[in-house]
Scaffold this motif. Structure first.
Motif, PDB file in Angstrom:
ATOM      1  N   PHE A 150       0.828  -1.106  -0.026  1.00 12.85           N
ATOM      2  CA  PHE A 150      -0.081  -0.052   0.164  1.00 12.85           C
ATOM      3  C   PHE A 150       1.033   1.279  -0.113  1.00 12.85           C
ATOM      4  O   PHE A 150       0.313   2.377  -0.239  1.00 12.85           O
ATOM      5  CB  PHE A 150      -0.884   0.052   1.298  1.00 12.85           C
ATOM      6  CG  PHE A 150      -1.732  -1.405   1.152  1.00 12.85           C
ATOM      7  CD1 PHE A 150      -3.105  -1.060   0.270  1.00 12.85           C
ATOM      8  CD2 PHE A 150      -1.828  -2.265   1.940  1.00 12.85           C
ATOM      9  CE1 PHE A 150      -3.840  -2.218   0.250  1.00 12.85           C
ATOM     10  CE2 PHE A 150      -2.418  -3.543   1.788  1.00 12.85           C
ATOM     11  CZ  PHE A 150      -3.629  -3.324   1.122  1.00 12.85           C
ATOM     12  N   PHE A 151       2.142   1.067   0.063  1.00 16.14           N
ATOM     13  CA  PHE A 151       3.162   2.280   0.166  1.00 16.14           C
ATOM     14  C   PHE A 151       4.129   2.133  -0.970  1.00 16.14           C
ATOM     15  O   PHE A 151       4.710   3.378  -1.112  1.00 16.14           O
ATOM     16  CB  PHE A 151       3.777   2.320   1.689  1.00 16.14           C
ATOM     17  CG  PHE A 151       2.630   2.725   2.589  1.00 16.14           C
ATOM     18  CD1 PHE A 151       2.068   3.739   2.854  1.00 16.14           C
ATOM     19  CD2 PHE A 151       1.908   1.482   3.274  1.00 16.14           C
ATOM     20  CE1 PHE A 151       1.000   4.149   3.709  1.00 16.14           C
ATOM     21  CE2 PHE A 151       1.046   1.753   4.110  1.00 16.14           C
ATOM     22  CZ  PHE A 151       0.527   3.119   4.408  1.00 16.14           C
ATOM     23  N   ASP A 152       4.500   1.236  -1.392  1.00 14.06           N
ATOM     24  CA  ASP A 152       5.596   1.142  -2.365  1.00 14.06           C
ATOM     25  C   ASP A 152       4.816   0.985  -3.904  1.00 14.06           C
ATOM     26  O   ASP A 152       3.594   0.793  -3.900  1.00 14.06           O
ATOM     27  CB  ASP A 152       6.393  -0.341  -2.230  1.00 14.06           C
ATOM     28  CG  ASP A 152       7.193  -0.306  -1.026  1.00 14.06           C
ATOM     29  OD1 ASP A 152       7.331   1.041  -0.190  1.00 14.06           O
ATOM     30  OD2 ASP A 152       7.241  -1.364  -0.248  1.00 14.06           O
ATOM     31  N   GLY A 153       5.380   1.427  -4.746  1.00 14.06           N
ATOM     32  CA  GLY A 153       4.817   1.245  -6.221  1.00 14.06           C
ATOM     33  C   GLY A 153       4.569   2.698  -6.600  1.00 14.06           C
ATOM     34  O   GLY A 153       4.201   3.290  -5.692  1.00 14.06           O
ATOM     35  N   PRO A 154       4.408   2.867  -7.803  1.00 10.21           N
ATOM     36  CA  PRO A 154       4.216   4.293  -8.290  1.00 10.21           C
ATOM     37  C   PRO A 154       2.961   4.814  -7.866  1.00 10.21           C
ATOM     38  O   PRO A 154       2.601   6.078  -7.599  1.00 10.21           O
ATOM     39  CB  PRO A 154       4.237   4.112  -9.865  1.00 10.21           C
ATOM     40  CG  PRO A 154       4.368   2.624 -10.209  1.00 10.21           C
ATOM     41  CD  PRO A 154       4.660   2.030  -9.010  1.00 10.21           C
ATOM     42  N   ARG A 155       1.719   3.933  -7.982  1.00 10.12           N
ATOM     43  CA  ARG A 155       0.565   4.577  -7.422  1.00 10.12           C
ATOM     44  C   ARG A 155       0.553   4.978  -5.973  1.00 10.12           C
ATOM     45  O   ARG A 155      -0.128   6.066  -5.748  1.00 10.12           O
ATOM     46  CB  ARG A 155      -0.743   3.626  -7.716  1.00 10.12           C
ATOM     47  CG  ARG A 155      -0.932   3.414  -9.404  1.00 10.12           C
ATOM     48  CD  ARG A 155      -2.149   2.627  -9.480  1.00 10.12           C
ATOM     49  NE  ARG A 155      -3.316   3.245  -9.049  1.00 10.12           N
ATOM     50  CZ  ARG A 155      -3.995   2.569  -8.074  1.00 10.12           C
ATOM     51  NH1 ARG A 155      -4.114   1.350  -7.757  1.00 10.12           N
ATOM     52  NH2 ARG A 155      -5.407   3.179  -7.707  1.00 10.12           N
ATOM     53  N   ALA A 156       1.122   4.169  -5.239  1.00 16.08           N
ATOM     54  CA  ALA A 156       1.065   4.505  -3.660  1.00 16.08           C
ATOM     55  C   ALA A 156       1.814   5.667  -3.670  1.00 16.08           C
ATOM     56  O   ALA A 156       1.385   6.721  -2.959  1.00 16.08           O
ATOM     57  CB  ALA A 156       1.714   3.406  -2.821  1.00 16.08           C
ATOM     58  N   ARG A 157       2.884   5.939  -4.118  1.00 17.09           N
ATOM     59  CA  ARG A 157       3.927   7.014  -3.977  1.00 17.09           C
ATOM     60  C   ARG A 157       3.094   8.242  -4.409  1.00 17.09           C
ATOM     61  O   ARG A 157       3.323   9.206  -3.933  1.00 17.09           O
ATOM     62  CB  ARG A 157       5.153   6.883  -4.477  1.00 17.09           C
ATOM     63  CG  ARG A 157       6.134   6.109  -3.857  1.00 17.09           C
ATOM     64  CD  ARG A 157       7.631   6.262  -4.019  1.00 17.09           C
ATOM     65  NE  ARG A 157       7.685   5.329  -5.295  1.00 17.09           N
ATOM     66  CZ  ARG A 157       7.864   4.035  -5.154  1.00 17.09           C
ATOM     67  NH1 ARG A 157       8.425   3.189  -4.110  1.00 17.09           N
ATOM     68  NH2 ARG A 157       8.262   3.200  -6.522  1.00 17.09           N
ATOM     69  N   ALA A 158       2.414   8.239  -5.569  1.00 19.33           N
ATOM     70  CA  ALA A 158       1.614   9.306  -6.045  1.00 19.33           C
ATOM     71  C   ALA A 158       0.725   9.911  -5.250  1.00 19.33           C
ATOM     72  O   ALA A 158       0.551  11.010  -4.996  1.00 19.33           O
ATOM     73  CB  ALA A 158       1.368   9.195  -7.466  1.00 19.33           C
ATOM     74  N   ALA A 159      -0.148   8.895  -4.644  1.00 23.24           N
ATOM     75  CA  ALA A 159      -1.076   9.425  -3.780  1.00 23.24           C
ATOM     76  C   ALA A 159      -0.382  10.068  -2.392  1.00 23.24           C
ATOM     77  O   ALA A 159      -1.092  11.114  -1.935  1.00 23.24           O
ATOM     78  CB  ALA A 159      -1.956   8.040  -3.198  1.00 23.24           C
ATOM     79  N   GLN A 160       0.639   9.451  -1.938  1.00 26.50           N
ATOM     80  CA  GLN A 160       1.158  10.337  -0.875  1.00 26.50           C
ATOM     81  C   GLN A 160       1.845  11.571  -1.092  1.00 26.50           C
ATOM     82  O   GLN A 160       1.643  12.458  -0.455  1.00 26.50           O
ATOM     83  CB  GLN A 160       2.562   9.097  -0.452  1.00 26.50           C
ATOM     84  CG  GLN A 160       3.295   9.736   0.945  1.00 26.50           C
ATOM     85  CD  GLN A 160       4.169   8.685   1.322  1.00 26.50           C
ATOM     86  OE1 GLN A 160       4.363   7.783   0.779  1.00 26.50           O
ATOM     87  NE2 GLN A 160       4.770   8.820   2.451  1.00 26.50           N
ATOM     88  N   ALA A 161       2.423  11.609  -2.327  1.00 26.14           N
ATOM     89  CA  ALA A 161       3.076  13.212  -2.658  1.00 26.14           C
ATOM     90  C   ALA A 161       1.838  13.931  -2.748  1.00 26.14           C
ATOM     91  O   ALA A 161       1.937  15.019  -2.349  1.00 26.14           O
ATOM     92  CB  ALA A 161       3.739  12.781  -4.068  1.00 26.14           C
TER      93      ALA A 161
END
Ligand code: ADP
Ligand code: MG
Length: 270
Positions: free
Chosen positions: A245-256
């Motif tokens: 839920f935290f690694d990978g492009p989609r997870a990082r985009a949501a966090q950013a």
């Protein structure tokens, strides 16, 4: 009403759920505090909707206990169950509006069933809820089939709110919506929590929604809660069941995106 020390509004303790030999929950523990936005995340088929059904009296776990607003759901009487149901609202994944009724009639339905009001009062309250969820007044006379997905979710939310619930349960509130409509739902959930002080319990796999609105999140995987905390806290945990839920492009985009919107995504002001 007696308050417990931390004012817990919902507790699950060692919940076990089986469908035949398929063990879906194998000792789930969680607690939800008054006025927070609490989320359960997990992969598809991890048992999120089933957990929600156990919270709202639609299903009994095989083992363990569930307490909602201080009431133990095991062996609850029909009268106590009805009284409890009137204290929470539910938005199901599919919305569940009646196609043969207008939006206003749909929203007013719980009032007609559970409150002694005349038709004028029902319409006034229902129209008020339409405004609360951000729908224009002329949507009142439309039928569900005439609405977009986002409008349908809002109308169903208005109906879930019409009895002024203390708890609001949402199953995948943004699923099937385009990104813009989904963002609108994020904002609406935050507003409901901030302005009305409702405790929101949602199940979702929408990472944007989690970063933007959830105060605390429980990660459901392999039948148990693998971690429970703010998204910022969970992001620091190294457990393999949590990392997806935290690694990978989609997870990082949501966090950013969350960091762009708020400085501290998981500690929004109450
Ligand atoms: P999620 O909402 O996380 O996608 P669900 O709670 O809907 O997952 O389902 C969890 C698992 O339990 C799935 O494997 C599903 O097939 C199974 N399941 C759910 N409801 C039933 C049921 N009524 N009978 C049999 N299996 C079920
Ligand atoms: Mg589900």
């Amino acid at each position: 009403m007696p308050k417990t020390a931390v004012d817990t509004v919902l507790e699950m303790h060692q919940v076990v759920t089986r469908f035949g030999s398929h063990v879906v929950h194998n000792g789930v523990d969680l607690d939800v505090r008054r006025a927070e936005i609490f989320a359960v995340i997990g992969g598809s088929g991890s048992g999120k909707s089933t957990l929600l059904r156990e919270m709202i009296l639609l299903q009994q776990p095989n083992e363990g206990s569930v307490r909602v607003l201080g009431v133990d759901l095991a062996n609850i009487t029909d009268g106590a169950a009805l009284a409890l149901r009137l204290r929470f609202g539910v938005l199901f994944q599919k919305g569940g509006l009646f196609g043969s009724l207008t939006v206003l009639e749909n929203i007013g339905l719980p009032l007609r069933e559970h409150r002694q009001l005349d038709e004028q009062q029902v319409e006034t309250i229902a129209a008020g809820k339409l405004a609360v969820v951000g729908l224009a007044a002329d949507v009142a006379d439309q039928y569900p089939s005439e609405l977009s997905g986002g409008m349908m979710k809002r109308a169903a939310l208005a109906r879930a709110l019409v009895l002024e619930p203390e708890l609001l349960f949402l199953d995948e509130p943004t699923s099937g919506l385009d990104p813009q409509s989904a963002t609108g739902i994020d904002e609406l959930v935050l507003q409901l929590s901030d302005k009305l002080g409702i405790t929101v319990i949602m199940v979702t796999h929408d990472l944007d929604l989690l970063w933007q609105v959830a105060d605390r999140v429980a990660v459901l995987a392999e039948g148990t809660i693998q971690g429970l905390g703010s998204m910022t806290e969970l992001a620091r945990m190294g457990k393999p069941a949590i990392r997806p839920f935290f690694d990978g492009p989609r997870a990082r985009a949501a966090q950013a995106q969350a960091f762009l919107t708020h400085q501290e995504p998981s500690s929004k002001p109450k």
